[in-house]
Write a protein that holds these residues in place. Structure first.
Motif, PDB file in Angstrom:
ATOM      1  N   ILE A  73       3.907  -6.264   0.191  1.00 15.44           N
ATOM      2  CA  ILE A  73       2.612  -5.344  -0.059  1.00 15.44           C
ATOM      3  C   ILE A  73       1.595  -6.150   1.080  1.00 15.44           C
ATOM      4  O   ILE A  73       1.001  -5.247   1.859  1.00 15.44           O
ATOM      5  CB  ILE A  73       2.110  -5.335  -1.199  1.00 15.44           C
ATOM      6  N   LEU A  99      -6.084  -4.492  -4.578  1.00 18.09           N
ATOM      7  CA  LEU A  99      -5.885  -4.140  -3.130  1.00 18.09           C
ATOM      8  C   LEU A  99      -6.229  -2.632  -2.859  1.00 18.09           C
ATOM      9  O   LEU A  99      -6.965  -2.216  -1.779  1.00 18.09           O
ATOM     10  CB  LEU A  99      -4.542  -4.096  -2.896  1.00 18.09           C
ATOM     11  N   ARG A 100      -6.190  -1.923  -4.004  1.00 19.94           N
ATOM     12  CA  ARG A 100      -6.613  -0.490  -3.511  1.00 19.94           C
ATOM     13  C   ARG A 100      -8.138  -0.201  -3.721  1.00 19.94           C
ATOM     14  O   ARG A 100      -8.659   0.607  -2.725  1.00 19.94           O
ATOM     15  CB  ARG A 100      -6.052   0.515  -4.684  1.00 19.94           C
ATOM     16  N   PHE A 149       2.809   0.893   5.145  1.00 14.08           N
ATOM     17  CA  PHE A 149       3.346   1.517   4.088  1.00 14.08           C
ATOM     18  C   PHE A 149       2.286   1.609   3.043  1.00 14.08           C
ATOM     19  O   PHE A 149       1.159   0.906   3.123  1.00 14.08           O
ATOM     20  CB  PHE A 149       4.543   0.602   3.400  1.00 14.08           C
ATOM     21  N   LEU A 207       0.157   1.422  -0.843  1.00 16.49           N
ATOM     22  CA  LEU A 207       0.256  -0.013  -1.502  1.00 16.49           C
ATOM     23  C   LEU A 207       0.881   0.101  -2.666  1.00 16.49           C
ATOM     24  O   LEU A 207       1.457  -0.903  -3.276  1.00 16.49           O
ATOM     25  CB  LEU A 207      -1.278  -0.216  -1.957  1.00 16.49           C
ATOM     26  N   GLY A 208       1.178   1.368  -3.279  1.00 19.11           N
ATOM     27  CA  GLY A 208       2.078   1.229  -4.330  1.00 19.11           C
ATOM     28  C   GLY A 208       2.117   2.712  -5.044  1.00 19.11           C
ATOM     29  O   GLY A 208       1.804   3.823  -4.205  1.00 19.11           O
ATOM     30  N   GLU A 256      -9.890   2.984  -1.866  1.00 18.93           N
ATOM     31  CA  GLU A 256      -9.198   4.207  -2.629  1.00 18.93           C
ATOM     32  C   GLU A 256      -9.901   4.952  -3.717  1.00 18.93           C
ATOM     33  O   GLU A 256      -9.398   5.886  -4.069  1.00 18.93           O
ATOM     34  CB  GLU A 256      -7.695   3.785  -2.797  1.00 18.93           C
ATOM     35  N   ALA A 285       1.641  -3.521   3.951  1.00 16.65           N
ATOM     36  CA  ALA A 285       0.940  -2.367   3.307  1.00 16.65           C
ATOM     37  C   ALA A 285      -0.383  -2.709   3.555  1.00 16.65           C
ATOM     38  O   ALA A 285      -1.321  -1.849   3.756  1.00 16.65           O
ATOM     39  CB  ALA A 285       1.274  -1.980   1.914  1.00 16.65           C
ATOM     40  N   PHE A 286      -0.873  -4.004   3.335  1.00 17.17           N
ATOM     41  CA  PHE A 286      -2.359  -4.353   3.231  1.00 17.17           C
ATOM     42  C   PHE A 286      -2.979  -4.887   4.669  1.00 17.17           C
ATOM     43  O   PHE A 286      -3.811  -4.253   5.404  1.00 17.17           O
ATOM     44  CB  PHE A 286      -2.630  -5.468   2.040  1.00 17.17           C
ATOM     45  N   GLN A 294      -2.234  -3.919  -8.711  1.00 19.82           N
ATOM     46  CA  GLN A 294      -2.594  -2.862  -7.624  1.00 19.82           C
ATOM     47  C   GLN A 294      -4.013  -2.834  -7.407  1.00 19.82           C
ATOM     48  O   GLN A 294      -4.609  -2.565  -6.122  1.00 19.82           O
ATOM     49  CB  GLN A 294      -2.020  -1.589  -7.756  1.00 19.82           C
ATOM     50  N   ARG A 352      -9.411  -1.437  -0.377  1.00 16.29           N
ATOM     51  CA  ARG A 352      -9.071  -0.307   0.845  1.00 16.29           C
ATOM     52  C   ARG A 352     -10.192   0.712   0.587  1.00 16.29           C
ATOM     53  O   ARG A 352      -9.879   1.765   1.460  1.00 16.29           O
ATOM     54  CB  ARG A 352      -7.478   0.090   0.491  1.00 16.29           C
TER      55      ARG A 352
END
Lengths: 335, 549
Positions: free
Chosen positions: A165, B240-241, A175, A177-178, B246, A169-170, B237, B244
């Motif tokens: 990831i 990270l999100r 891709f 992240l999840g 999100e 992804a990061f 998660q 980003r």
């Protein structure tokens, strides 16, 4: 082919079915009792978690969950068996009022799709590599491959997942992240399908990379044993083609132990890749199990454990049948 | 003085509203995390503790909203509420002109119906109205509802903050209200309606109700935002999100939040972690050595909550010695002046020596052959607490007290130890509830008290009993004037600090991360107009205030 003794085959089946039924009964019973001996009160836990709701709500939450049951353990067990036969797995506590079957209906397809596919891919690639490295076991490439996969196999799933990831992804946002697909996509469209595929690649890769080593090693070791057998030498002496010896003489016999292992892991697929699904926020059974444990959701936990036990037992049974077909020694009484 | 303070708050609130009016821009989709990790299941039932958060407040609304940041009830579907002379009857006057999202008018019949459901089925009585004194509910004239109680308790008003009113014309046809999950589109009075077909295991969408009854600063119905997209994620998660960008609003634990989240875009990525439940050093008042005030005060001056929370790095908010949230500290002003204790290790040693203890060869205080060597219990696996406990132990060591960090499993035996009083020193938790009153009523009132070895009424207590505090807390319930109630609380705090039964350390935070790239108007430490929780009514003042930048 040696003469088959139908009695032996029937006895073999009877023994296996008896074992299956007995194991199922034990699994069902343990499944009932184990969670009930764990400490804690799900209603209290929910209160602890949701700070700021009136303390007096505890009673109404208990009533809603039905955990204020006054029945004795024996009666509860009886009811549990009866409901099980009816296919009623109870109501999920953490997802009340959704029944457990409703929760599983959402999670199971994702898990089978991801874990099942990844397990099959891993088995096939691993087995083929295993055959290859056994056949050429004295080359440097073979030693390197085996060494590398022994190394990779020791990575924990979640660590490998996080690494993928972070890198793919990061840092390089190629891709996602999840999760399983982009939110609010219309189901059944091509866009949805490709989104699912794109989201599945990293978690599947995690599973394939970290589980393939086991298949390679099993197949390689079996192959090496088989290659030392006299009939391989005979085949070589007869001048059969090397390809024929490798696939039909060696691999076909060496794969028998792998088949049992493969069946078992297909059974375990139902349980989901707990760590993989957590790391990738993948909406599968493993993630549900993790949450069920956290919220003391006994009915959901029981159902998932039961699913896993039944799937493993049935998969094992199917492996036994497959062996009966593949291995003539079983059919004629083990000579 | 206190009046002046209130006026100040009002002026600043008015100012912030007028500022909003100048530059309010409508539209946009708010992206918010769900509290359900990983998998969403459709459940919009306002009676279910597991419903998707937007259902309560977003679809179904309450008569009043009780704001835990101010301790005051705000009128919502009720225009006003009044108590009868004898304080046994509470009358709500309902707001005129409110419509259900299907166009039917909202009336007193809906309130009577909703409350009546709980009378017949305890599981539908989410606020426990019927088990805590309500004997009758009736309507004497249109758009009013009157509740009758068996005993006087004016704090019951905050219960109504979790009574979500459902429409009678729909719910009277629902077979089992407890298991309804939203098979038909939910009909509510709230600012949002469900977008049909948008529900999946990962997200769902609600859109603005164009006929909502609250009016914005621009003279048009609220909310300013068009849609709310609720998305699920997991603890692994979420950081990270968030980094980003999100999510616009998330309620997730993030270790090392400045480094992991804010640093990715310091201009727009923000957080505010208001105080949740209080974690305190629970000193057993019925046992040696903490039956002595000097020893308890010594502990209080020996530990430094700021350093403890810094080491924990888990977002915990240091507490003052008064143990109440920052927004209520004005109540503790006098108490702190008179009995406050600051971090001062030398003073701690002085207090211990005043009780006749002397340092032994190991550098531990001792009296009559008994050394101040105690077990400090903390739940197994609660890593941030364990780190905090290690630091407490280190700080106590400095003043000659040996606190041996000892792990015990939660809930058993840890919670049982608290229930039965079998400990000298442990990390305790106090539910701060909706106001300092509810915190102290659960934490300090002796109705929960029990001698050592007997099970106490709850597990927050510290084996401390003070009749004066009991009387004050009981009197609080018989007052309707918030200012008089504040004066009572100030008295309680004074008595509490005078005796100092235990030592408050830090608050577990309410996790609230937000992103100002798209939306502005968020609450913050300097403008705490609501408590930023996604649960209950708390989120609604926020969802009705934010707008596109």
């Amino acid at each position: 082919m040696p003469a088959e003794n139908p009695l032996i085959v029937v006895a073999y089946f009877a023994r296996k079915i008896g074992l299956l039924l007995f194991a199922l009964f034990v699994a069902v019973t343990l499944n009932f009792f184990i969670p009930r001996f764990m400490p804690g009160d799900p209603a209290q836990d929910l209160m602890d978690k949701m700070q700021g709701i009136p303390l007096e709500s505890l009673e109404s939450i208990r009533a809603a969950f039905g955990v204020d049951s006054t029945d004795s353990m024996v009666i509860q067990y009886g009811k549990y068996l009866l409901n099980l036969i009816k296919g009623d797995l109870g109501i999920s506590i953490s997802r009340f009022p959704t029944p457990v079957s409703g929760v599983l209906k959402v999670a199971v397809p994702w898990t089978i799709g991801l874990m099942g596919t990844a397990t099959i891919i891993s088995f096939f690639i691993g087995t083929i590599i295993g055959i290859g490295v056994a056949w050429k076991r004295n080359t440097r490439l073979a030693s390197f491959t085996v060494g590398m996969f022994i190394f990779v196999r020791s990575f924990p799933y979640f660590w490998l997942g996080l690494l993928l990831i972070y890198l793919l992804a990061f840092r390089i946002p190629f891709f996602p992240l999840g999760s399983a697909y982009t939110p609010q996509l219309q189901r059944g469209t091509w866009e949805f399908f490709f989104s699912v595929l794109k989201h599945a690649i990293l978690p599947a890769l995690t599973i394939v990379i970290s589980s393939m080593g086991a298949w390679i090693l099993t197949m390689r070791n079996n192959m090496i044993n088989v290659l030392a057998e006299d009939y391989i030498t005979v085949a070589q002496a007869k001048g059969l083609s090397l390809r024929r010896i490798k696939t039909l003489y060696a691999a076909k016999n060496a794969i028998l132990p792998s088949i049992t292992g493969f069946a078992m892991s297909l059974g375990f697929v139902v349980g989901g890749g707990l760590l993989t699904e957590m790391v990738f926020a993948y909406p599968g059974v493993g993630l549900m199990l993790y949450q069920a444990v956290q919220t003391k959701d006994y009915p959901l936990m029981q159902a998932i454990f039961l699913f896993i036990s039944v799937a493993v037992l049935v998969a094992n049974f199917i492996a036994d049948v497959a062996i009966l077909i593949l291995d003539p020694r079983v059919r004629d009484g083990g000579k | 003085m206190k009046k002046a303070f209130l006026v100040l708050i009002l002026i600043s609130l008015l100012l912030s509203v007028t500022v909003l009016a100048a530059d309010v821009k409508r539209g946009g989709t708010l992206r918010i995390t769900s509290m359900k990790q990983g998998v969403l299941l459709k459940n919009f039932n306002p009676f279910s503790p597991n419903s998707n958060e937007i259902a309560v407040g977003g679809f179904y609304e309450t008569l009043v909203y009780f704001n835990p940041q101010t301790g005051r009830a705000m009128n919502w579907l009720a225009e006003s509420f009044t108590w009868s002379e004898d304080l046994l009857e509470l009358t709500f006057k309902l707001r005129e002109g409110v419509k259900w999202s299907d166009g039917e008018p909202f009336t007193e019949k809906d309130v009577l119906f909703t409350v009546g459901l709980g009378k017949d089925n305890r599981a539908l009585d989410v606020a426990s109205l019927w088990t805590s004194g309500v004997v009758d509910v009736r309507s004497e004239k249109p758009m009013t509802v009157t509740f009758t109680f068996t005993s006087i308790d004016t704090t019951v008003i905050e219960r109504f903050s979790s009574v979500f009113i459902v429409p009678e014309h729909i719910w009277s046809k629902v077979d089992d209200p407890l298991t309804w999950i939203g098979e038909e589109i939910p009909v509510g009075t709230g600012p949002f309606v469900y977008k049909e077909g948008s529900f999946s295991e990962q997200s769902f969408l609600v859109v603005r109700n164009p006929n909502y009854w609250q009016i914005g600063a621009d003279g048009k119905p609220l909310p300013y935002i068009d849609e709310v997209l609720t998305m699920t994620t997991t603890n692994e998660q979420a950081p990270l999100r968030l980094a980003r960008g999100e999510f616009d609003w998330a309620g997730y634990f993030i270790a090392n939040i400045d480094e992991v989240f804010v640093k990715a875009d310091p201009e727009h990525f923000k957080y505010w972690l208001p105080e949740g439940n209080l974690v305190f050093l629970n000193l057993n008042n019925l046992q040696w050595p903490f039956d002595s005030y000097n020893l308890r005060a010594a502990i209080a001056s020996a530990i430094d909550p700021v350093e403890i929370t810094r080491i924990m790095a888990s977002g915990a908010v240091p507490s003052s010695i008064a143990g109440i949230k920052a927004s209520y500290l004005h109540l503790a002003e006098e108490a702190l002046e008179e009995y406050g204790i600051e971090y001062d290790p030398d003073y701690a040693k002085y207090l211990i020596e005043r009780d006749g203890y002397r340092l032994n060869r190991n550098g531990i205080y001792e009296k009559g052959g008994k050394a101040l060597s105690l077990n400090l219990y903390v739940p197994t696996g609660w890593t941030d607490w364990i780190m905090g406990a290690e630091e407490v132990s280190r700080q106590l060591k400095e003043v000659g007290i040996e606190a041996i960090v000892t792990l015990a499993a939660w809930p058993s035996p840890y919670r049982d130890m608290m229930y039965n009083g079998n400990y000298e020193l442990l990390f305790g938790i106090s539910v701060t509830g909706t106001s300092p009153y509810s915190q102290f009523d659960n934490w300090v009132h002796s109705k929960h008290w029990a001698p050592i070895g007997e099970r106490a009424g709850n597990y927050y207590g510290m084996r401390y009993k003070n009749e004066e505090i009991d009387i004050l807390l009981d009197k609080y319930k018989q007052l309707t004037d918030p200012e008089e109630q504040d004066r009572i609380m100030a008295e309680v705090l004074k008595l509490f600090l005078r005796d100092l039964p235990s030592v408050p350390m830090f608050f577990n935070p309410v996790w609230f991360e937000y992103n100002t790239r798209n939306f502005v108007g968020w609450p913050s430490a300097s403008n705490p107009y609501a408590e930023p929780r996604p649960t209950g009514m708390h989120k609604m003042p926020i969802m009705l205030s934010i707008h596109l930048r």
